[in-house]
Design a protein around this motif. Sequence first.
Motif, mmCIF file in Angstrom:
data_model
loop_
_atom_site.group_PDB
_atom_site.id
_atom_site.type_symbol
_atom_site.label_atom_id
_atom_site.label_comp_id
_atom_site.label_asym_id
_atom_site.label_seq_id
_atom_site.Cartn_x
_atom_site.Cartn_y
_atom_site.Cartn_z
ATOM 1 N N ALA A 20 1.140 -0.639 -0.244
ATOM 2 C CA ALA A 20 -0.529 -0.239 0.044
ATOM 3 C C ALA A 20 0.954 0.751 0.240
ATOM 4 C CB ALA A 20 -1.318 -0.328 1.270
ATOM 5 N N ARG A 21 1.748 1.355 0.578
ATOM 6 C CA ARG A 21 2.602 2.125 0.582
ATOM 7 C C ARG A 21 3.608 2.615 -0.777
ATOM 8 N NH1 ARG A 21 4.930 1.963 5.231
ATOM 9 N NH2 ARG A 21 6.032 -0.584 4.926
ATOM 10 N N THR A 22 3.845 1.475 -1.304
ATOM 11 C CA THR A 22 5.083 1.743 -2.369
ATOM 12 C C THR A 22 3.903 2.307 -3.518
ATOM 13 O OG1 THR A 22 6.109 -0.721 -2.099
ATOM 14 C CG2 THR A 22 5.347 0.656 -4.403
ATOM 15 N N ALA A 23 2.653 1.433 -3.747
ATOM 16 C CA ALA A 23 1.272 1.989 -4.278
ATOM 17 C C ALA A 23 0.865 3.541 -4.272
ATOM 18 C CB ALA A 23 -0.176 1.789 -3.594
ATOM 19 N N ARG A 24 0.831 3.841 -2.677
ATOM 20 C CA ARG A 24 1.504 5.487 -2.859
ATOM 21 C C ARG A 24 2.141 6.237 -3.248
ATOM 22 N NH1 ARG A 24 -1.578 7.859 2.961
ATOM 23 N NH2 ARG A 24 -2.216 9.630 2.296
ATOM 24 N N ASP A 25 2.892 6.083 -2.920
ATOM 25 C CA ASP A 25 3.928 6.405 -3.353
ATOM 26 C C ASP A 25 3.937 7.230 -4.522
ATOM 27 O OD1 ASP A 25 4.402 6.857 -0.885
ATOM 28 O OD2 ASP A 25 6.356 5.737 -0.843
ATOM 29 N N ALA A 26 4.232 5.969 -5.837
ATOM 30 C CA ALA A 26 3.961 5.858 -6.779
ATOM 31 C C ALA A 26 2.755 6.065 -7.666
ATOM 32 C CB ALA A 26 3.842 4.193 -7.524
ATOM 33 N N LEU A 27 1.785 6.317 -6.898
ATOM 34 C CA LEU A 27 0.221 7.155 -7.309
ATOM 35 C C LEU A 27 0.690 8.748 -7.812
ATOM 36 C CD1 LEU A 27 -1.791 4.603 -6.358
ATOM 37 C CD2 LEU A 27 -1.780 5.060 -9.035
ATOM 38 N N GLU A 28 1.591 9.169 -5.862
ATOM 39 C CA GLU A 28 1.613 10.448 -5.666
ATOM 40 C C GLU A 28 2.241 11.028 -6.680
ATOM 41 O OE1 GLU A 28 1.822 10.848 -1.557
ATOM 42 O OE2 GLU A 28 -0.472 11.014 -1.242
ATOM 43 N N ALA A 29 3.542 9.781 -6.851
ATOM 44 C CA ALA A 29 4.654 10.828 -8.236
ATOM 45 C C ALA A 29 4.322 11.193 -9.339
ATOM 46 C CB ALA A 29 5.797 9.566 -8.159
ATOM 47 N N SER A 30 3.192 10.253 -9.545
ATOM 48 C CA SER A 30 2.584 10.394 -11.186
ATOM 49 C C SER A 30 1.523 11.611 -11.238
ATOM 50 C CB SER A 30 2.248 8.883 -11.898
ATOM 51 O OG SER A 30 3.091 8.715 -11.620
ATOM 52 N N GLY A 31 1.321 11.738 -9.677
ATOM 53 C CA GLY A 31 0.611 13.726 -9.617
ATOM 54 C C GLY A 31 -1.132 12.806 -9.747
ATOM 55 N N HIS A 32 -0.827 11.680 -9.039
ATOM 56 C CA HIS A 32 -2.501 11.508 -8.195
ATOM 57 C C HIS A 32 -2.696 11.852 -7.193
ATOM 58 C CE1 HIS A 32 -2.858 9.298 -12.675
ATOM 59 N NE2 HIS A 32 -2.051 8.237 -12.454
ATOM 60 N N VAL A 33 -4.384 11.582 -6.122
ATOM 61 C CA VAL A 33 -4.106 11.955 -5.353
ATOM 62 C C VAL A 33 -4.697 10.592 -4.920
ATOM 63 C CG1 VAL A 33 -5.979 13.630 -4.032
ATOM 64 C CG2 VAL A 33 -4.998 14.455 -6.202
ATOM 65 N N VAL A 34 -4.290 10.495 -3.871
ATOM 66 C CA VAL A 34 -4.902 8.955 -2.842
ATOM 67 C C VAL A 34 -5.212 9.545 -2.134
ATOM 68 C CG1 VAL A 34 -3.877 6.890 -2.624
ATOM 69 C CG2 VAL A 34 -2.223 8.511 -4.065
ATOM 70 N N ASP A 35 -6.630 8.486 -1.702
ATOM 71 C CA ASP A 35 -7.230 8.998 -0.545
ATOM 72 C C ASP A 35 -6.894 7.399 -0.072
ATOM 73 O OD1 ASP A 35 -8.799 8.840 2.094
ATOM 74 O OD2 ASP A 35 -10.806 8.817 0.573
ATOM 75 N N LEU A 36 -6.017 6.705 1.087
ATOM 76 C CA LEU A 36 -5.827 5.868 1.934
ATOM 77 C C LEU A 36 -7.155 5.574 3.039
ATOM 78 C CD1 LEU A 36 -4.090 3.717 2.539
ATOM 79 C CD2 LEU A 36 -2.920 4.591 3.834
ATOM 80 N N LEU A 37 -7.643 4.518 2.485
ATOM 81 C CA LEU A 37 -8.570 4.033 3.178
ATOM 82 C C LEU A 37 -8.291 2.115 4.165
ATOM 83 C CD1 LEU A 37 -11.238 3.539 5.039
ATOM 84 C CD2 LEU A 37 -12.166 3.122 2.387
#
Length: 197
Positions: free
Chosen positions: A20-37
């Motif tokens: 989940a941490r890797t996913a969040r970092d990768a998404l945010e690095a690509s400019g996406h907004v991440v809402d972690l539930l």
Amino acid sequence: MRILLVLAHPLPESFATSVARTARDALEASGHVVDLLDLYREDFDPRLSKAERSGYFDVPYDTSAVADIVVRLKAADGLILVFPQWWFNFPAILKGFFDRVFAPGVAFSHDAAGGRIVPQLTNIRLLYALTTTGSPWWLVRLYMGDPVRRLLKRGIAAFCSKRLHFKMLSLHDMDRATDAKRKLHLDRVRKLLSTIR
């Protein structure tokens, strides 16, 4: 894109948490907004209540008990699920998330003519599952028929959204995975999510 990233694992030091941490970092690095539930950290109750079940065909259906999560789901363009497969299925807390949040009026509506359900999650354009299994791939796919993939793709995705992009990335044989194998899987997660536009 706004992504609702759902984590379903009770241990904060788990490999699922690393995914989940890797996913969040990768998404945010690509400019996406991440809402972690994080279902466990947010103390989500997976039990469908008596009132929720008895009112299942009411219009409108009462989602007030999970209203905050419904708002987060409806605000998302994509849904990414991170979870282990236990007994070739979802963890109970994730199954409860589907039971309580993917409710009538949210994920689908009942066809008054009978039988069918009509997809309502038209905002969700992608559904990715990042998962692990304790069993080897051949047991999950060949012997068991890959039940989690079938449930997500043919059931939840197909019945709740139209023209949804579905992907599932699994690390099999997790109980015997080496550090190198786990690192390689995290690299695969990072690479996959960096392609989301």
